[in-house]
Design a protein around this motif. Structure first.
Motif, short mmCIF file in Angstrom:
data_model
loop_
_atom_site.label_atom_id
_atom_site.label_comp_id
_atom_site.label_asym_id
_atom_site.label_seq_id
_atom_site.Cartn_x
_atom_site.Cartn_y
_atom_site.Cartn_z
N ARG A 67 0.83 -1.21 0.00
CA ARG A 67 0.00 0.00 0.00
C ARG A 67 0.86 1.26 0.00
O ARG A 67 0.53 2.25 -0.67
CB ARG A 67 -0.91 0.00 1.22
N LEU A 68 2.00 1.23 0.73
CA LEU A 68 2.90 2.38 0.75
C LEU A 68 3.45 2.66 -0.64
O LEU A 68 3.53 3.82 -1.08
CB LEU A 68 4.04 2.11 1.72
N SER A 69 3.82 1.60 -1.35
CA SER A 69 4.32 1.78 -2.71
C SER A 69 3.26 2.39 -3.61
O SER A 69 3.54 3.30 -4.42
CB SER A 69 4.80 0.44 -3.27
N MET A 70 2.02 1.93 -3.49
CA MET A 70 0.93 2.47 -4.31
C MET A 70 0.67 3.94 -3.97
O MET A 70 0.45 4.78 -4.87
CB MET A 70 -0.34 1.65 -4.11
N ASP A 71 0.70 4.28 -2.66
CA ASP A 71 0.48 5.68 -2.26
C ASP A 71 1.57 6.59 -2.80
O ASP A 71 1.32 7.72 -3.23
CB ASP A 71 0.41 5.78 -0.74
N LEU A 72 2.82 6.13 -2.77
CA LEU A 72 3.92 6.96 -3.27
C LEU A 72 3.79 7.18 -4.77
O LEU A 72 4.06 8.29 -5.28
CB LEU A 72 5.26 6.31 -2.92
N HIS A 73 3.41 6.13 -5.51
CA HIS A 73 3.21 6.30 -6.94
C HIS A 73 2.06 7.26 -7.24
O HIS A 73 2.15 8.11 -8.15
CB HIS A 73 2.95 4.95 -7.61
N ARG A 74 0.99 7.17 -6.47
CA ARG A 74 -0.14 8.07 -6.66
C ARG A 74 0.25 9.50 -6.34
O ARG A 74 -0.13 10.45 -7.05
CB ARG A 74 -1.31 7.63 -5.79
N ALA A 75 1.03 9.68 -5.22
CA ALA A 75 1.45 11.04 -4.87
C ALA A 75 2.35 11.63 -5.95
O ALA A 75 2.29 12.83 -6.25
CB ALA A 75 2.17 11.02 -3.52
N VAL A 79 1.48 15.23 -7.87
CA VAL A 79 2.26 16.33 -7.35
C VAL A 79 2.12 17.60 -8.19
O VAL A 79 2.17 18.72 -7.66
CB VAL A 79 3.75 15.93 -7.23
N ASP A 80 1.88 17.46 -9.51
CA ASP A 80 1.73 18.62 -10.37
C ASP A 80 0.28 19.06 -10.50
O ASP A 80 -0.03 20.25 -10.44
CB ASP A 80 2.31 18.34 -11.77
N SER A 81 -0.63 18.07 -10.65
CA SER A 81 -2.04 18.41 -10.87
C SER A 81 -2.79 18.71 -9.57
O SER A 81 -3.71 19.53 -9.56
CB SER A 81 -2.73 17.28 -11.63
N ASP A 82 -2.45 18.04 -8.50
CA ASP A 82 -3.19 18.22 -7.23
C ASP A 82 -2.20 18.20 -6.06
O ASP A 82 -2.04 17.20 -5.37
CB ASP A 82 -4.23 17.11 -7.08
N PRO A 83 -1.48 19.31 -5.81
CA PRO A 83 -0.47 19.32 -4.74
C PRO A 83 -1.06 19.02 -3.37
O PRO A 83 -0.43 18.31 -2.57
CB PRO A 83 0.08 20.75 -4.81
N ALA A 103 -1.55 15.13 1.17
CA ALA A 103 -2.34 14.25 2.04
C ALA A 103 -1.93 12.79 1.85
O ALA A 103 -1.84 12.01 2.81
CB ALA A 103 -3.82 14.44 1.74
N THR A 104 -1.67 12.43 0.58
CA THR A 104 -1.25 11.05 0.32
C THR A 104 0.10 10.77 0.95
O THR A 104 0.33 9.67 1.51
CB THR A 104 -1.19 10.81 -1.20
N LEU A 105 1.01 11.73 0.92
CA LEU A 105 2.32 11.53 1.54
C LEU A 105 2.20 11.42 3.06
O LEU A 105 2.95 10.65 3.69
CB LEU A 105 3.25 12.70 1.17
N GLU A 106 1.28 12.17 3.65
CA GLU A 106 1.06 12.03 5.10
C GLU A 106 0.55 10.64 5.44
O GLU A 106 0.96 10.03 6.43
CB GLU A 106 0.09 13.11 5.56
N GLU A 107 -0.36 10.12 4.60
CA GLU A 107 -0.84 8.75 4.83
C GLU A 107 0.31 7.75 4.67
O GLU A 107 0.41 6.77 5.43
CB GLU A 107 -1.95 8.42 3.85
N ALA A 108 1.18 7.99 3.69
CA ALA A 108 2.32 7.10 3.49
C ALA A 108 3.26 7.14 4.69
O ALA A 108 3.82 6.10 5.11
CB ALA A 108 3.06 7.48 2.21
N ALA A 109 3.48 8.33 5.24
CA ALA A 109 4.31 8.42 6.44
C ALA A 109 3.70 7.65 7.60
O ALA A 109 4.41 6.98 8.36
CB ALA A 109 4.52 9.90 6.81
N ALA A 110 2.38 7.75 7.76
CA ALA A 110 1.71 6.98 8.83
C ALA A 110 1.86 5.48 8.59
O ALA A 110 2.11 4.71 9.52
CB ALA A 110 0.24 7.37 8.90
#
Length: 441
Positions: A268-276, A280-284, A289-296
């Motif tokens: 799931r962490l790998s998927m969140d990082l790819h999504r973030a 990063v350009d279209s929806d910072p 928020a996705t990176l915060e979830e990945a950190a958690a």
């Protein structure tokens, strides 16, 4: 962590002395009976085995000797069985009894007849029957002489008056006092004989004990050493198999836990990082928020990995020893733990023993938290008589069973791998008590 020490109560001197005297007399009686009875039995065994062996060997060419030889070996086994029944009392230690192999149910008559001749222990029994006589005869003579002189000397005052001593002054007729330069009087004879009786009485237990041990050690060497070696090999083989089984179970459990926990979170962490990265350009804001979830997810994964590593062998166990590791384990337990560790300061056990003891407490406390509904648990660790005793108790509902397929079976295998045993006392309704005993080495 609380550390407790226990002192054994010391009984008063008089009862202890009484028990010692009773044990001394009892051992003297056992040794005397063993030596006296061994002489006729060894004589009979020697005659039967030597005669039967000679006849059986001489008649082997006409096949009649085979049944005679087999019968001789069976007779030797009978005498050996009688000897083994005496050995524990004489040696004061258990004696391993051999297991005589039997032919299979599909074996033919000839194979059944010759089965004793293919079993090495039968031949060792026969060898014992031959050699024992050469030890039993001098042991019997010494024991009888020592007892006779002891009893005769101590009771000389009761029989000296009844012996008609020759007072004619013949040069070849001397009493013992005269031979050592004393006057031949009744008082001198009684005093001298009594002194000799006291001297022999004081040395009687040692002499009889030596005679008994000489025979018993021969018996243990020929009648039990091979069986003890086989039993030790079997025990080590069982310990090796238990260690392999325990490690296999632990490895499967670790693989399952990693697959169900950290591996899923890492996916799931790998998927969140790819999504973030895509956002990063279209929806910072969404990427943040996705990176915060990945950190958690990363923190939770690390916590699970730490928990899994603690189940294997925590660093504190290798660095600071069993007491510190158990204290850390008790502090993390969701059920309050009363910990008492009575180990000498600075004492370190072997890594295998420390790991097994830690794993026992860890698994027991995990079971308490998951299944027992307990409000408090107690862990006691003490090293007595070269055995490490680990006790885990709780006031839960009980019902734990030590059966194949259950979690406690893995604990049993792990302890057996280091020559330990596990006892479970868990009646329905509680409480539950797990007792592990391991060597302090």
């Amino acid at each position: 962590m609380t550390t407790t020490t226990a002192e054994l109560p010391v009984s008063a001197g008089l009862p202890v002395a009484h028990e010692a005297r009773r044990g001394w007399w009892r051992q003297l009686g056992i040794d005397t009976g063993y030596v006296l009875l061994a002489f006729p039995l060894s004589l009979l065994a020697f005659v039967l085995v030597v005669t039967g062996g000679a006849v059986g060997l001489g008649l082997t060419v006409v096949w009649i000797g085979l049944p005679v030889a087999v019968g001789t070996l069976l007779a030797a086994r009978g005498f050996a069985t009688a000897e083994r029944s005496w050995l524990p009392a004489v040696l004061r230690t258990p004696v391993t009894r051999p297991v005589y192999r039997r032919p299979g149910p599909d074996a033919g008559r000839m194979r059944r007849l010759l089965a004793p001749m293919r079993e090495p222990q039968y031949w060792m029994d026969a060898l014992h029957a031959v050699l024992r006589l050469f030890v039993a005869v001098p042991a019997f003579v010494v024991t009888v002489v020592w007892w006779a002189i002891t009893l005769a000397g101590l009771t000389s005052v009761t029989w000296d008056w009844s012996i008609p001593y020759d007072e004619s002054g013949q040069p070849d007729n001397y009493t013992l006092p005269e031979l050592i330069g004393m006057a031949d009087t009744s008082i001198n004879r009684v005093l001298l004989y009594t002194a000799i009786g006291v001297l022999f009485a004081l040395t009687l237990p040692v002499v009889v004990r030596g005679c008994a041990l000489a025979q018993a050690q021969l018996g243990r060497g020929l009648l039990s050493s091979r069986a003890a070696t086989q039993a030790e090999i079997g025990r080590l083989s069982e310990g090796r198999d238990a260690a392999v089984a325990a490690e296999a179970v632990a490895l499967r459990r670790l693989e399952r836990d990693i697959h169900d926990g950290p591996q899923q979170r890492l996916v799931r962490l790998s998927m969140d990082l790819h999504r973030a990265r895509r956002m990063v350009d279209s929806d910072p804001d969404g990427a943040r928020a996705t990176l915060e979830e990945a950190a958690a997810q990363t923190r939770e994964t690390l916590e699970e990995l730490r928990a899994l590593s603690r189940g294997i062998a925590p660093p504190v166990l290798a660095d600071r020893g069993l007491a510190a590791a158990l204290a850390a384990l008790a502090a993390r337990s969701p059920v309050p733990v009363e910990l008492a560790v009575a180990l000498p300061p600075g004492q370190r056990l072997t890594p295998a023993v420390e790991n097994s003891a830690y794993f026992l407490v860890s698994e027991a406390l995990a079971n308490v938290a998951k299944h027992s509904e307990a409000t408090v648990s107690r862990v006691t660790v003490v090293c007595e008589d070269d055995r490490l005793r680990v006790v885990v108790e709780d006031d839960g509902r009980g019902g734990a069973v030590l059966a194949p397929g259950h979690g406690l079976a893995g604990l049993t295998d792990r302890l057996r791998a280091v020559d330990g045993v596990l006892t479970v006392d868990s009646p329905r309704g509680g409480p539950t008590r797990l007792i592990g005993e391991l060597p302090c080495r």
